[in-house]
Design a protein around this motif. Structure first.
Motif, PDB file in Angstrom:
ATOM      1  N   ASN A 110       0.980  -1.166  -0.177  1.00  0.00           N
ATOM      2  CA  ASN A 110       0.154   0.137  -0.055  1.00  0.00           C
ATOM      3  C   ASN A 110       0.817   1.210  -0.024  1.00  0.00           C
ATOM      4  OD1 ASN A 110      -2.618  -1.340  -0.117  1.00  0.00           O
ATOM      5  ND2 ASN A 110      -2.236  -1.617   2.141  1.00  0.00           N
ATOM      6  N   ALA A 111       1.421   1.453  -1.200  1.00  0.00           N
ATOM      7  CA  ALA A 111       2.368   2.560  -1.243  1.00  0.00           C
ATOM      8  C   ALA A 111       2.608   2.734  -2.528  1.00  0.00           C
ATOM      9  CB  ALA A 111       3.726   2.433  -0.429  1.00  0.00           C
ATOM     10  N   THR A 112       2.965   4.037  -3.100  1.00  0.00           N
ATOM     11  CA  THR A 112       3.376   4.266  -4.526  1.00  0.00           C
ATOM     12  C   THR A 112       4.819   4.106  -4.397  1.00  0.00           C
ATOM     13  OG1 THR A 112       3.911   6.704  -4.374  1.00  0.00           O
ATOM     14  CG2 THR A 112       1.404   5.981  -5.047  1.00  0.00           C
ATOM     15  N   LEU A 113       5.373   3.795  -5.763  1.00  0.00           N
ATOM     16  CA  LEU A 113       6.848   3.830  -5.969  1.00  0.00           C
ATOM     17  C   LEU A 113       7.414   5.063  -5.435  1.00  0.00           C
ATOM     18  CD1 LEU A 113       8.308   2.111  -9.031  1.00  0.00           C
ATOM     19  CD2 LEU A 113       9.476   4.197  -8.144  1.00  0.00           C
ATOM     20  N   ALA A 114       7.074   6.160  -5.796  1.00  0.00           N
ATOM     21  CA  ALA A 114       7.723   7.364  -5.440  1.00  0.00           C
ATOM     22  C   ALA A 114       7.636   7.388  -3.752  1.00  0.00           C
ATOM     23  CB  ALA A 114       7.193   8.479  -5.937  1.00  0.00           C
ATOM     24  N   ASN A 115       6.634   6.854  -3.114  1.00  0.00           N
ATOM     25  CA  ASN A 115       6.679   6.879  -1.541  1.00  0.00           C
ATOM     26  C   ASN A 115       7.793   5.832  -1.034  1.00  0.00           C
ATOM     27  OD1 ASN A 115       5.894   5.064   0.659  1.00  0.00           O
ATOM     28  ND2 ASN A 115       4.380   7.030   1.022  1.00  0.00           N
ATOM     29  N   GLN A 116       8.117   4.731  -1.817  1.00  0.00           N
ATOM     30  CA  GLN A 116       8.961   4.021  -1.346  1.00  0.00           C
ATOM     31  C   GLN A 116      10.562   4.652  -1.606  1.00  0.00           C
ATOM     32  OE1 GLN A 116       8.989   0.501  -0.362  1.00  0.00           O
ATOM     33  NE2 GLN A 116       6.863   1.486   0.218  1.00  0.00           N
ATOM     34  N   LEU A 117      10.667   5.529  -2.636  1.00  0.00           N
ATOM     35  CA  LEU A 117      11.780   6.106  -2.644  1.00  0.00           C
ATOM     36  C   LEU A 117      12.131   7.165  -1.679  1.00  0.00           C
ATOM     37  CD1 LEU A 117      12.084   6.978  -6.374  1.00  0.00           C
ATOM     38  CD2 LEU A 117      13.318   5.026  -5.227  1.00  0.00           C
ATOM     39  N   ALA A 118      11.072   7.898  -1.126  1.00  0.00           N
ATOM     40  CA  ALA A 118      11.103   8.962  -0.093  1.00  0.00           C
ATOM     41  C   ALA A 118      11.310   8.409   1.279  1.00  0.00           C
ATOM     42  CB  ALA A 118       9.846   9.699  -0.022  1.00  0.00           C
ATOM     43  N   LEU A 119      11.165   7.002   1.702  1.00  0.00           N
ATOM     44  CA  LEU A 119      11.248   6.411   2.753  1.00  0.00           C
ATOM     45  C   LEU A 119      13.065   6.331   3.171  1.00  0.00           C
ATOM     46  CD1 LEU A 119       8.787   3.280   2.429  1.00  0.00           C
ATOM     47  CD2 LEU A 119       8.666   5.356   3.814  1.00  0.00           C
TER      48      LEU A 119
ATOM     49  N   CYS B 177       1.322  15.005  -4.439  1.00  0.00           N
ATOM     50  CA  CYS B 177       1.438  13.909  -3.563  1.00  0.00           C
ATOM     51  C   CYS B 177       0.155  12.923  -3.737  1.00  0.00           C
ATOM     52  CB  CYS B 177       1.938  14.090  -2.131  1.00  0.00           C
ATOM     53  SG  CYS B 177       3.429  15.061  -1.924  1.00  0.00           S
ATOM     54  N   ALA B 178       0.238  11.799  -4.362  1.00  0.00           N
ATOM     55  CA  ALA B 178      -0.839  10.803  -4.303  1.00  0.00           C
ATOM     56  C   ALA B 178      -1.192  10.095  -3.091  1.00  0.00           C
ATOM     57  CB  ALA B 178      -0.659   9.704  -5.183  1.00  0.00           C
ATOM     58  N   ALA B 179      -2.208   9.868  -2.782  1.00  0.00           N
ATOM     59  CA  ALA B 179      -2.523   9.037  -1.796  1.00  0.00           C
ATOM     60  C   ALA B 179      -1.613   7.840  -1.263  1.00  0.00           C
ATOM     61  CB  ALA B 179      -4.086   8.428  -1.965  1.00  0.00           C
ATOM     62  N   GLY B 180      -1.040   7.772  -0.528  1.00  0.00           N
ATOM     63  CA  GLY B 180      -0.076   6.839  -0.037  1.00  0.00           C
ATOM     64  C   GLY B 180       1.060   6.925  -1.021  1.00  0.00           C
ATOM     65  N   GLY B 181       1.395   8.134  -1.332  1.00  0.00           N
ATOM     66  CA  GLY B 181       2.455   8.430  -2.038  1.00  0.00           C
ATOM     67  C   GLY B 181       3.796   9.453  -1.533  1.00  0.00           C
ATOM     68  N   GLY B 182       4.222  10.207  -2.608  1.00  0.00           N
ATOM     69  CA  GLY B 182       5.433  11.136  -2.177  1.00  0.00           C
ATOM     70  C   GLY B 182       6.177  11.553  -3.108  1.00  0.00           C
ATOM     71  N   TYR B 183       7.364  11.919  -2.902  1.00  0.00           N
ATOM     72  CA  TYR B 183       8.322  12.331  -3.649  1.00  0.00           C
ATOM     73  C   TYR B 183       9.690  12.372  -3.207  1.00  0.00           C
ATOM     74  CZ  TYR B 183       7.978  17.210  -1.923  1.00  0.00           C
ATOM     75  OH  TYR B 183       7.998  18.072  -1.073  1.00  0.00           O
ATOM     76  N   ALA B 184      10.846  12.117  -3.881  1.00  0.00           N
ATOM     77  CA  ALA B 184      12.065  12.046  -3.535  1.00  0.00           C
ATOM     78  C   ALA B 184      12.897  13.234  -4.407  1.00  0.00           C
ATOM     79  CB  ALA B 184      12.676  10.829  -3.423  1.00  0.00           C
ATOM     80  N   ILE B 185      13.890  13.673  -3.923  1.00  0.00           N
ATOM     81  CA  ILE B 185      14.761  14.641  -4.720  1.00  0.00           C
ATOM     82  C   ILE B 185      16.139  14.495  -4.518  1.00  0.00           C
ATOM     83  CG2 ILE B 185      15.157  17.253  -5.313  1.00  0.00           C
ATOM     84  CD1 ILE B 185      12.478  17.910  -4.419  1.00  0.00           C
ATOM     85  N   SER B 186      16.984  14.625  -5.414  1.00  0.00           N
ATOM     86  CA  SER B 186      18.552  14.572  -5.165  1.00  0.00           C
ATOM     87  C   SER B 186      18.909  15.885  -5.715  1.00  0.00           C
ATOM     88  CB  SER B 186      19.160  13.458  -5.768  1.00  0.00           C
ATOM     89  OG  SER B 186      18.902  13.424  -7.288  1.00  0.00           O
ATOM     90  N   PHE B 187      19.699  16.481  -4.977  1.00  0.00           N
ATOM     91  CA  PHE B 187      20.286  17.823  -5.558  1.00  0.00           C
ATOM     92  C   PHE B 187      21.697  17.700  -5.890  1.00  0.00           C
ATOM     93  CE2 PHE B 187      16.808  18.678  -2.537  1.00  0.00           C
ATOM     94  CZ  PHE B 187      16.213  19.640  -3.284  1.00  0.00           C
ATOM     95  N   LEU B 188      22.136  18.169  -6.843  1.00  0.00           N
ATOM     96  CA  LEU B 188      23.552  18.013  -7.555  1.00  0.00           C
ATOM     97  C   LEU B 188      23.991  19.572  -7.709  1.00  0.00           C
ATOM     98  CD1 LEU B 188      25.956  16.555  -8.499  1.00  0.00           C
ATOM     99  CD2 LEU B 188      25.119  16.559 -10.528  1.00  0.00           C
ATOM    100  N   GLU B 189      24.978  19.988  -7.046  1.00  0.00           N
ATOM    101  CA  GLU B 189      25.524  21.458  -7.288  1.00  0.00           C
ATOM    102  C   GLU B 189      26.059  21.587  -8.602  1.00  0.00           C
ATOM    103  OE1 GLU B 189      28.829  24.314  -5.286  1.00  0.00           O
ATOM    104  OE2 GLU B 189      28.271  22.631  -4.319  1.00  0.00           O
ATOM    105  N   ASN B 190      25.587  22.570  -9.258  1.00  0.00           N
ATOM    106  CA  ASN B 190      26.270  23.151 -10.399  1.00  0.00           C
ATOM    107  C   ASN B 190      27.414  23.702 -10.375  1.00  0.00           C
ATOM    108  OD1 ASN B 190      23.605  21.987 -11.592  1.00  0.00           O
ATOM    109  ND2 ASN B 190      23.078  24.045 -11.997  1.00  0.00           N
TER     110      ASN B 190
END
Length: 704
Positions: free
Chosen positions: A557-566, A690-703
């Motif tokens: 019961n999670a989205t794929l993006a939610n799993q990354l955010a964990l 953010c979807a129900a049971g979802g989320g998001y994840a971000i990686s930041f790379l300095e330019n």
């Protein structure tokens, strides 16, 4: 008449206030009041920004077979006030440096009739209170048995609580969100089946207990430094909204065997009007003793894969053969057994995981079911269940050891004890020596099933001492420990940082046992993670379990993006990419985030937080300056609006955003995700769906 009564009542309250001894937090916003009531009963009260957090509550311990308990008849013989302020560096953690800043009041009480002495030590931090009972060496109180600790936590209202049922053996429950007054009615539904469980009350709950008040306060009740004492639960008097401590008993029903001098664990109350401050607090760690391991160079955060999820889902098995209904170690001849064809821990399969780990930059590989005995490993009250050194015929231990070494990958040992504690202690030195001889520096231990010796509970004093013994013994061999089904952590990893992980809650495995609530991961950081990291085993990409095992109809019961955010929101220095390699190969673009994300941090910023609804955190990787961000969402879709002001001013970053697609939903469309790159600065704002049971994840790379 009423007027005279009110005047008299106000006079009494004023007199009590004058007689009370008070302690302020370093920032002056939280106030503790201690008062001896009539008949010498010790009490305390806590307020935050003039709002009552804990109403007047009693303190003390009820003793067994003693003419007088430690509940009343006290007089104050001494009061010592002090302040403390230090910065210390954890071996691993969410931040590089932790500040330990508190004001302290130690009140020495003497019981008049018995001439016994008890000290109640209060430490008041900006984020809350810790207090404990201390029994100095004395003639009239040397050995005693605790029948029950009678510490009270009187709530100031019918708060919203995020709770799991009180249980002596397991915390592996979904959380229930309700008013305190509803716990009794909802309790039966909150208790689900487990291999070992023992609930004790229709209003009993476990710590760490998170609550929210009607006037906007967030309150958390827990304990710190649980050493040589039973685990504390909370039992609610729902007529008066008063929690009272309820200790886990042993086989005789006794709660604790004490020899003075002795200190109980700390009872903790965190409070804030900002949920993010609860998540960021390090008060539980600060109430533990400093690190006792002099050389910590061998303690290293780990990102790993393993032969585990395929067995949890039923795709493969722990057991080598189906020929034997029972096994007797040293007698059963596995060379004559027919392999069942489903055994996951076979040499070729393990090598595939080693290859995958090496190719994708993972530190280690965990293998479960490698050792003989899994054919009848639980449920039979069996003492000699494993020896922790004898592999199955299809697990070529030395070959695997050498192959992993050639690939630059560390193997992680698995010790399932089947809760046969005496058997594990009997073998533990041999098992740890075997590990070191074969290049294993970390162990995942397990305590599935009812405890042996029979009648003991997972959270009773003797078993608490066993878990501690295993960690300290492992430190002697320079072994890191990840204990499953053990006691929930209470900050002891500060003292023994080789305790790099625990389970002790409902983890990802339950997604293959019928599923967990979609908001589960938005509550765990407020509750279970308050005392230390959890080996939650995130990273599941294939949510339909029947695609791995047609007979298992469970759904993650999670989205794929939610799993990354964990990997950000479920902090741990031990993080598993739990899914099968073939599923990561199917979604290689999303898997890139798991490969990139760090597991050890110099800084952490909690950006959004509301228990049961959402958590957003940004973390700065240790030693690299790279930032990562994760956001998990609860039952309902929403838009997350955040500022990126945690980034370094004056610099530009390329943000790679892994997010739910507009049509994503944890149940109907969990694998719908998008990946986009944008250039951002510390002045940038982000609005992200953010979807129900979802989320998001971000990686930041300095330019550059």
């Amino acid at each position: 008449m009423k007027k005279h009564f009110l005047i008299a009542l106000l006079s009494i309250l004023s007199l009590n206030l004058v007689n009370a001894q008070q302690l302020k937090s370093p920032n002056g916003e939280t106030t503790l009041s201690f008062l001896l009531k009539a008949d010498g009963i010790p009490t305390y009260q806590l307020s935050y920004r003039s709002k009552e957090v804990i109403r007047t509550s009693k303190l003390g311990l009820e003793l067994k077979n003693d003419k007088k308990s430690l509940l009343n008849d006290f007089v104050i013989t001494d009061t010592k006030n002090s302040s403390f302020d230090e910065n210390w560096t954890p071996v691993w953690g969410e931040v590089k440096t932790i500040r330990n800043h508190y004001n302290e009041m130690a009140i020495t009480l003497n019981q008049k009739e018995t001439n016994r002495q008890m000290i109640i030590r209060f430490r008041l931090y900006d984020e809350g209170l810790g207090f404990r009972y201390e029994f100095p060496s004395q003639k009239n109180l040397t050995y005693f048995v605790v029948k029950e600790e009678k510490t009270q936590f009187a709530m100031a209202g019918d708060h919203t609580a995020y709770w799991i049922a009180g249980d002596y053996d397991t915390q592996e429950y979904d959380y229930t969100t309700s008013k305190l007054s509803e716990i009794r009615v909802l309790n039966a539904k909150a208790i689900t089946a487990n291999l070992s469980q023992k609930s004790f009350s229709s209003t009993g709950v476990q710590t760490s207990l998170m609550m929210k008040t009607a006037n906007g306060l967030y309150i958390n009740l827990h304990e710190a430094a649980l050493i040589n004492y039973p685990c504390m639960h909370l039992n609610l008097d729902d007529k008066n909204m008063v929690f009272e401590s309820w200790l886990t008993p042993d086989v005789n029903g006794d709660k604790g065997y004490i020899q003075a001098p002795f200190n109980t664990p700390w009872r903790t109350i965190m409070v804030s009007d900002d949920a993010r401050e609860i998540l960021a607090s390090k008060m539980i760690y600060n109430l533990n003793e400093p690190n006792k391991i002099k050389d910590t160079s061998w303690i290293k955060p780990v990102k790993y894969v393993g032969v585990w999820w395929e067995m949890i889902t039923g795709k493969s098995s722990w057991a080598y053969t189906d020929d034997y209904p029972s096994v007797q170690l040293g007698i059963t001849d596995y060379s004559k057994a027919k392999p069942n064809g489903k055994h996951g821990a076979n040499t070729d399969n393990v090598k595939k995981y080693i290859d995958f780990a090496a190719a994708n930059g993972f530190d280690g590989v965990l293998v479960e079911g490698w050792n003989v005995g899994w054919e009848d490993w639980y449920g039979n009250s069996k003492d000699y269940v494993f020896d922790f050194v004898t592999p199955y015929p299809d697990f070529k231990l030395q070959e695997i050891r050498d192959y992993a070494k050639s690939k630059g990958v560390k193997m992680i040992m698995h010790h399932e004890t089947s809760s046969s504690v005496r058997n594990y202690e009997r073998h533990i030195d041999t098992a740890y020596k075997f590990m070191k001889a074969n290049g294993y520096d970390a162990v995942k231990s397990g305590y599935v099933g009812n405890i042996l010796p029979r009648g003991e509970n997972h959270y009773s004093q003797w078993i608490i001492n066993h878990y501690q013994y295993a960690v300290e013994k492992a430190a002697e061999y320079k072994i890191m420990v990840n204990a499953h089904e053990a006691i929930r952590p209470t900050g002891i990893a500060r003292t023994y940082p080789n305790l790099i992980g625990n389970e002790s809650a409902r983890g990802t495995e339950y997604q293959a046992f019928g599923g967990s609530k979609p908001n589960h991961v938005t509550i765990l950081p407020f509750t279970r993670l308050q005392g230390g990291p959890m080996d939650y085993t995130p990273g599941i990409f294939e949510m339909d379990i029947s695609k791995l095992n047609p007979s298992n109809t469970s759904h993650v019961n999670a989205t794929l993006a939610n799993q990354l955010a964990l990997y950000l929101t479920m902090y741990s220095p031990l993080q598993m990419a739990a899914d099968l390699p073939e599923n990561y190969n199917r979604f290689a673009d999303a898997f890139q985030f798991i490969k990139d994300v760090a597991v050890d941090w110099d800084d952490s910023k909690y950006i959004e937080a509301e228990p049961g609804e959402f958590i957003t955190v940004a973390r700065k990787a240790k030693g690299t300056g790279k930032w990562f961000l994760g956001s998990v969402n609860g039952d309902n879709s929403r838009t997350s609006n955040i500022s990126l002001d945690f980034l370094e001013a004056g610099k530009k970053y390329t943000a790679t955003i892994y997010a739910d697609a507009k049509e994503a939903h944890y149940k109907t469309n969990p694998q719908a995700y998008t990946i986009r790159k944008v250039v951002v600065t510390s002045k940038s704002k982000l609005a992200q769906f953010c979807a129900a049971g979802g989320g998001y994840a971000i990686s930041f790379l300095e330019n550059k």
